[in-house]
Write a protein that holds these residues in place. Structure first.
Motif, PDB file in Angstrom:
ATOM      1  N   ARG A   1     -33.525  45.823  -1.070  1.00 33.54           N
ATOM      2  CA  ARG A   1     -32.376  44.980  -1.876  1.00 33.54           C
ATOM      3  C   ARG A   1     -31.223  45.407  -2.113  1.00 33.54           C
ATOM      4  NH1 ARG A   1     -35.136  42.303   0.930  1.00 33.54           N
ATOM      5  NH2 ARG A   1     -36.516  40.803   0.446  1.00 33.54           N
ATOM      6  N   GLY A   2     -30.865  46.643  -1.734  1.00 31.09           N
ATOM      7  CA  GLY A   2     -29.739  47.352  -2.494  1.00 31.09           C
ATOM      8  C   GLY A   2     -28.492  46.858  -1.928  1.00 31.09           C
ATOM      9  N   THR A   3     -27.300  47.581  -2.467  1.00 33.07           N
ATOM     10  CA  THR A   3     -25.958  47.110  -1.730  1.00 33.07           C
ATOM     11  C   THR A   3     -25.584  47.380  -0.622  1.00 33.07           C
ATOM     12  OG1 THR A   3     -24.772  48.927  -2.520  1.00 33.07           O
ATOM     13  CG2 THR A   3     -25.060  47.375  -4.438  1.00 33.07           C
ATOM     14  N   VAL A   4     -26.300  48.448   0.080  1.00 30.94           N
ATOM     15  CA  VAL A   4     -26.065  48.508   1.493  1.00 30.94           C
ATOM     16  C   VAL A   4     -27.090  47.707   2.192  1.00 30.94           C
ATOM     17  CG1 VAL A   4     -26.364  50.152   3.190  1.00 30.94           C
ATOM     18  CG2 VAL A   4     -25.587  50.954   1.082  1.00 30.94           C
ATOM     19  N   PRO A   5     -26.596  46.675   3.200  1.00 36.00           N
ATOM     20  CA  PRO A   5     -27.610  45.830   3.903  1.00 36.00           C
ATOM     21  C   PRO A   5     -28.665  46.668   4.377  1.00 36.00           C
ATOM     22  CG  PRO A   5     -25.187  45.230   4.128  1.00 36.00           C
ATOM     23  CD  PRO A   5     -25.372  46.541   3.479  1.00 36.00           C
ATOM     24  N   ALA A   6     -29.856  46.084   4.627  1.00 36.54           N
ATOM     25  CA  ALA A   6     -31.003  47.055   5.537  1.00 36.54           C
ATOM     26  C   ALA A   6     -30.719  47.415   6.966  1.00 36.54           C
ATOM     27  CB  ALA A   6     -32.251  46.279   5.388  1.00 36.54           C
TER      28      ALA A   6
ATOM     29  N   LYS B   1     -24.722  56.414  -0.205  1.00 35.41           N
ATOM     30  CA  LYS B   1     -24.893  55.818  -1.291  1.00 35.41           C
ATOM     31  C   LYS B   1     -26.142  55.364  -1.332  1.00 35.41           C
ATOM     32  CE  LYS B   1     -22.266  51.694  -0.098  1.00 35.41           C
ATOM     33  NZ  LYS B   1     -20.828  50.854  -0.254  1.00 35.41           N
ATOM     34  N   LEU B   2     -26.775  54.683  -0.104  1.00 38.60           N
ATOM     35  CA  LEU B   2     -28.092  54.108  -0.030  1.00 38.60           C
ATOM     36  C   LEU B   2     -29.094  54.974  -0.842  1.00 38.60           C
ATOM     37  CD1 LEU B   2     -29.869  52.011   2.499  1.00 38.60           C
ATOM     38  CD2 LEU B   2     -30.829  54.261   1.668  1.00 38.60           C
ATOM     39  N   PHE B   3     -29.133  56.199  -0.630  1.00 36.87           N
ATOM     40  CA  PHE B   3     -30.100  57.217  -1.338  1.00 36.87           C
ATOM     41  C   PHE B   3     -30.196  57.250  -2.827  1.00 36.87           C
ATOM     42  CE2 PHE B   3     -29.348  58.417   3.002  1.00 36.87           C
ATOM     43  CZ  PHE B   3     -30.665  58.173   3.516  1.00 36.87           C
ATOM     44  N   ALA B   4     -28.843  57.079  -3.396  1.00 38.71           N
ATOM     45  CA  ALA B   4     -28.789  56.988  -4.811  1.00 38.71           C
ATOM     46  C   ALA B   4     -29.298  55.762  -5.562  1.00 38.71           C
ATOM     47  CB  ALA B   4     -27.270  57.114  -5.221  1.00 38.71           C
ATOM     48  N   GLU B   5     -29.659  54.732  -4.634  1.00 37.11           N
ATOM     49  CA  GLU B   5     -30.150  53.414  -5.192  1.00 37.11           C
ATOM     50  C   GLU B   5     -31.763  53.333  -4.744  1.00 37.11           C
ATOM     51  OE1 GLU B   5     -27.983  50.211  -3.179  1.00 37.11           O
ATOM     52  OE2 GLU B   5     -26.047  50.810  -3.875  1.00 37.11           O
ATOM     53  N   LEU B   6     -32.140  54.148  -4.189  1.00 37.44           N
ATOM     54  CA  LEU B   6     -33.426  54.177  -4.201  1.00 37.44           C
ATOM     55  C   LEU B   6     -34.283  54.427  -5.394  1.00 37.44           C
ATOM     56  CD1 LEU B   6     -33.979  56.693  -0.922  1.00 37.44           C
ATOM     57  CD2 LEU B   6     -34.263  54.134  -0.845  1.00 37.44           C
ATOM     58  N   PRO B   7     -35.808  53.695  -5.237  1.00 36.91           N
ATOM     59  CA  PRO B   7     -36.581  53.734  -6.583  1.00 36.91           C
ATOM     60  C   PRO B   7     -36.659  55.077  -7.004  1.00 36.91           C
ATOM     61  CG  PRO B   7     -37.495  52.556  -4.826  1.00 36.91           C
ATOM     62  CD  PRO B   7     -36.407  53.015  -4.329  1.00 36.91           C
ATOM     63  N   GLY B   8     -36.240  55.437  -8.305  1.00 37.79           N
ATOM     64  CA  GLY B   8     -36.489  56.748  -8.994  1.00 37.79           C
ATOM     65  C   GLY B   8     -35.249  57.706  -8.744  1.00 37.79           C
ATOM     66  N   ALA B   9     -34.359  57.289  -8.019  1.00 29.51           N
ATOM     67  CA  ALA B   9     -33.375  58.209  -7.658  1.00 29.51           C
ATOM     68  C   ALA B   9     -32.217  58.486  -8.918  1.00 29.51           C
ATOM     69  CB  ALA B   9     -32.391  57.637  -6.694  1.00 29.51           C
ATOM     70  N   GLU B  10     -32.065  59.834  -8.785  1.00 29.21           N
ATOM     71  CA  GLU B  10     -31.079  60.148  -9.932  1.00 29.21           C
ATOM     72  C   GLU B  10     -30.040  61.274  -9.113  1.00 29.21           C
ATOM     73  OE1 GLU B  10     -31.067  63.210 -13.757  1.00 29.21           O
ATOM     74  OE2 GLU B  10     -33.018  61.964 -13.231  1.00 29.21           O
ATOM     75  N   ILE B  11     -28.998  61.269  -9.347  1.00 30.84           N
ATOM     76  CA  ILE B  11     -28.091  62.433  -8.762  1.00 30.84           C
ATOM     77  C   ILE B  11     -28.196  63.490  -9.920  1.00 30.84           C
ATOM     78  CG2 ILE B  11     -25.419  62.712  -8.228  1.00 30.84           C
ATOM     79  CD1 ILE B  11     -26.743  60.731  -6.254  1.00 30.84           C
ATOM     80  N   VAL B  12     -28.471  64.795  -9.180  1.00 26.12           N
ATOM     81  CA  VAL B  12     -28.316  65.994 -10.005  1.00 26.12           C
ATOM     82  C   VAL B  12     -27.486  66.988  -9.341  1.00 26.12           C
ATOM     83  CG1 VAL B  12     -29.965  67.763 -10.598  1.00 26.12           C
ATOM     84  CG2 VAL B  12     -30.829  65.498 -10.372  1.00 26.12           C
ATOM     85  N   GLY B  13     -26.355  67.171  -9.858  1.00 23.12           N
ATOM     86  CA  GLY B  13     -25.276  67.962  -9.482  1.00 23.12           C
ATOM     87  C   GLY B  13     -25.545  69.355  -9.152  1.00 23.12           C
ATOM     88  N   ASP B  14     -26.604  70.218  -9.740  1.00 24.50           N
ATOM     89  CA  ASP B  14     -26.712  71.517  -9.193  1.00 24.50           C
ATOM     90  C   ASP B  14     -28.215  71.613  -8.571  1.00 24.50           C
ATOM     91  OD1 ASP B  14     -28.298  70.948 -11.486  1.00 24.50           O
ATOM     92  OD2 ASP B  14     -27.833  72.780 -12.585  1.00 24.50           O
ATOM     93  N   LEU B  15     -28.525  70.484  -7.991  1.00 23.88           N
ATOM     94  CA  LEU B  15     -29.757  70.556  -6.979  1.00 23.88           C
ATOM     95  C   LEU B  15     -30.005  71.474  -5.922  1.00 23.88           C
ATOM     96  CD1 LEU B  15     -32.323  69.053  -6.930  1.00 23.88           C
ATOM     97  CD2 LEU B  15     -31.438  67.202  -5.396  1.00 23.88           C
ATOM     98  N   SER B  16     -29.163  71.975  -5.194  1.00 19.50           N
ATOM     99  CA  SER B  16     -29.090  72.723  -4.100  1.00 19.50           C
ATOM    100  C   SER B  16     -28.369  74.093  -3.850  1.00 19.50           C
ATOM    101  CB  SER B  16     -28.985  72.014  -2.785  1.00 19.50           C
ATOM    102  OG  SER B  16     -27.546  71.593  -2.664  1.00 19.50           O
ATOM    103  N   LEU B  17     -28.997  74.986  -3.526  1.00 18.45           N
ATOM    104  CA  LEU B  17     -28.133  76.199  -3.510  1.00 18.45           C
ATOM    105  C   LEU B  17     -27.583  76.343  -1.901  1.00 18.45           C
ATOM    106  CD1 LEU B  17     -31.044  78.567  -4.733  1.00 18.45           C
ATOM    107  CD2 LEU B  17     -28.931  77.859  -6.034  1.00 18.45           C
ATOM    108  N   ARG B  18     -26.526  76.725  -1.780  1.00 17.49           N
ATOM    109  CA  ARG B  18     -25.919  76.717  -0.512  1.00 17.49           C
ATOM    110  C   ARG B  18     -25.708  78.011  -0.191  1.00 17.49           C
ATOM    111  NH1 ARG B  18     -24.624  71.978  -2.897  1.00 17.49           N
ATOM    112  NH2 ARG B  18     -24.204  70.277  -1.823  1.00 17.49           N
TER     113      ARG B  18
END
Length: 185
Positions: free
Chosen positions: A33-38, A168-185
């Motif tokens: 039911r997110g803002t991005v249609p299924a 943007k769908l992934f930021a709307e999933l249950p429990g989702a939180e954007i974390v700025g320094d999450l990955s090492l490249r």
């Protein structure tokens, strides 16, 4: 239907092919039911023998690496308790489990969850784990680079097939939180 990214011959809206998905993924798509249609979640049929990132991009095109993300399951330990969480990171990077993930989860130690645990607790196949359909009470740490992409290629819950969805769908999933320094490249 033409896939929004990649050279995939067999692309269909995920709601039209729920039988191709594992139960938790199909349930998540069905109840989305997110803002991005299924209907903007696209399933593409792919060879399970080349599900791993390196083999996949070698076969389908190196340009897909920049639009792909991996979902990794981590085990966070603190005070004798272990909890599970997921990290969604660009396929070209790796999760900063000893830094950003450990701090965000408030854990003494974080490691990648054992394969058997990840498979059992997600209801998905190893090598195909996706953030769509994870247990709703798990933290889902999302790299902003993934959420900012127009489209992202992720696992489908099985080694056969992938899902493509707007970042943007992934930021709307249950429990989702954007974390700025999450990955090492």
């Amino acid at each position: 239907m033409h896939a929004p990214i990649g050279p995939f011959d067999n692309a269909r809206p995920a709601p039209d092919c729920l039988d191709e998905l594992t139960r938790p993924v199909a349930d998540a798509v069905r109840s989305w039911r997110g803002t991005v249609p299924a209907g903007q979640i696209v399933y593409v049929d792919t060879d399970p023998a080349i599900a791993d990132t390196a083999a996949f991009v070698a076969h389908y095109g190196e340009d897909l690496l920049a639009a792909s993300a991996n979902c990794v399951i981590v085990a966070a330990r603190r005070g004798g308790e272990t909890s599970l969480a997921a990290c969604l990171i660009p396929s070209g990077g790796r999760a900063d489990v000893n830094g950003a993930v450990r701090r965000r989860l408030g854990a003494r130690k974080v490691s990648f969850a054992p394969m058997d645990t990840a498979v059992e607790r997600t209801g998905m196949e190893y090598g195909g784990i996706t953030p769509i359909g994870l247990p709703a009470d798990w933290p889902l740490l999302v790299d902003p680079a993934v959420a900012d992409l127009p489209y992202v290629l992720v696992g489908s819950g099985r080694r056969r097939g992938k899902l493509i969805a707007p970042g943007k769908l992934f930021a709307e999933l249950p429990g989702a939180e954007i974390v700025g320094d999450l990955s090492l490249r």
